[in-house]
Design an enzyme around this catalytic site. Structure first.
Site: not given
Ligand SMILES: Cc1ncc(COP(=O)(O)O)c(C=O)c1O
Length: 420
Positions: A307, A78
């Site tokens: 700044y 994601k």
């Molecule tokens: C539902 C879910 N599963 C897995 C993950 C993966 O987490 P990580 O990046 O800590 O491995 C996330 C990330 O936030 C998540 O929201």
């Protein structure tokens, strides 16, 4: 949806055909290498990504021969694969044999399908919009939604029924203690009734999310897994048998075989950062953010810069200006605190990080000159040594987490893909 660049359209627009209608939308623009006049860029090392994937695979193989079968990896890509560029990352991991991809948004899933990704894509956010268009997109792109309430199951079933389509396979998310998304134990019977009523929606997977898998002690996670086991039995007693059961993020993948089940969902570990209290020493950082010195000046002792004049020279100093600022993802909290690497040596940030530019005190790097490479994140080797700035280090200096450091590298920093 088919996205095609049309010769008659301006270069940054594409024509998209969505359920019969043709609309013009702006091409999602991540600066292409050819656009990159500024020397600031993020190099994404796909060989390191593959290396981390293999390291996770061999870690998971350690359970083979025991009661577990080796869990599959469904990588979490994601937020543009944690800032690394989702299409290139997904293509690399698909070729390496990854079983599935998880994203948060429907748009992210469509982007991956449009890039030619064929493995299952799990859309974890569970939000498909108030109208049926989102559900049509799920069906059209062969995506796997996560569901957690009866109303959504009904909405999906209705669309399938009236459009005469094949049943859709979904994953059900149960809340075992995160308190964010997922059906609560009290509401589970109602959701299972909805599955029984609507054969158009098939329960293919079952998941939960762990809140404290990186905590020093694993008591909370153990309690979540106990609840998950109870809910799983309840679901199986109703005659449903989800094929892919999954719960583990990176931390649980690295340190808790009891949370592995049929698949694991690591995100951050694929990109070479490790959550707290979880170690897999061989992981390699995948992103390296670099720029170059564009201006260099000598300032007298007592002179202040930047700044707010928050930095004042305690000696005659050499100050390098580098075109990377907070709008690129260099955290403003690194002002007078963080470092850049030059010739393999650390140079402290001098003054306030501004939107597009940052200054480094290079007084102790006498050979520094305009055009020299500056590394903000990742390794550098040069005439003065070898060093690395990790996402974890920046997170510690700024009170953030490494997930934020990686996802903050903004879209105006072009990604260059390296296959060394
Ligand atoms: C539902 C879910 N599963 C897995 C993950 C993966 O987490 P990580 O990046 O800590 O491995 C996330 C990330 O936030 C998540 O929201």
């Amino acid at each position: 949806m088919v996205a095609l660049a049309s010769a008659s359209l301006p270069l940054n627009e594409v024509e998209v055909t969505r359920t019969g209608q043709s609309v013009r939308v702006m091409r999602p623009r991540r600066a292409a290498p050819a656009d990159a006049l500024r020397p600031t860029r993020a190099e994404v090392n796909l060989a390191n990504l593959r290396f981390n994937y293999r390291a996770l695979e061999s870690h998971l193989a350690k359970s083979e021969g025991g009661s577990h079968k080796r869990p599959r990896i469904w990588g979490v890509l994601k937020a543009d694969a944690y800032g690394h560029g989702a299409s290139a990352v997904a293509r690399t991991l698909e070729r390496a044999g990854m079983s599935g991809v998880c994203v948060a948004l429907l748009e992210e899933a469509i982007e991956l399908r449009s890039a030619g990704i064929r493995i299952p894509i799990l859309v974890m956010g569970g939000y498909f919009g108030p109208r049926r268009a989102g559900i049509d997109e799920l069906l059209e792109h062969n995506l796997t939604p996560v569901v957690y309430d009866a109303a959504e199951i009904e909405r999906i079933a209705t669309v399938i029924k009236y459009s005469n389509r094949e049943p859709l396979r979904v994953h059900l998310k149960v809340d075992t203690g995160m308190g964010r998304l997922g059906v609560s134990p009290a509401e589970l019977p109602g959701v299972l009734d909805a599955f029984a009523r609507h054969r158009e929606v098939q329960l293919d997977g079952l998941m939960t999310h762990l809140a404290c898998a990186d905590a020093p002690d694993l008591e909370t996670t153990e309690e979540q897994l106990r609840r998950f086991a109870e809910l799983t039995s309840q679901i199986k007693r109703r005659g449903l048998s989800p094929k892919v059961i999954h719960a583990a993020n990176s931390a649980a993948t690295l340190r808790m075989p009891a949370a592995w089940f049929d698949a694991v969902r690591p995100g951050i570990a694929l990109f070479g950062a490790t959550p707290q209290n979880s170690q897999l020493p061989e992981l390699k950082p995948v992103m390296r953010v670099r720029s170059e010195i564009v201006a260099l000046r000598t300032i007298p002792k007592g002179e202040a810069i930047g700044y707010g004049h928050t930095w004042r020279a305690e000696r005659e100093s050499r100050i390098a200006t580098v075109p990377m600022g907070y709008a690129d993802g260099l955290d403003r909290l690194l002002s007078n605190k963080g470092h850049g690497l030059v010739h393999g040596k650390r140079a402290p940030i001098a003054g306030t990080v501004s939107m597009d530019l940052t200054m480094l005190d290079v007084t102790d790097v006498p050979n520094a000159k305009v055009g020299d490479e500056i590394v903000w994140l990742g390794p550098q080797e040069g005439s003065l040594g070898k060093d690395v700035i990790t996402a974890d280090e920046i997170a510690e200096q700024t009170g953030r987490i490494s997930w934020e450091v990686l996802t903050s590298v903004s879209r105006r920093v072009p990604r260059f893909y390296r296959e060394p």
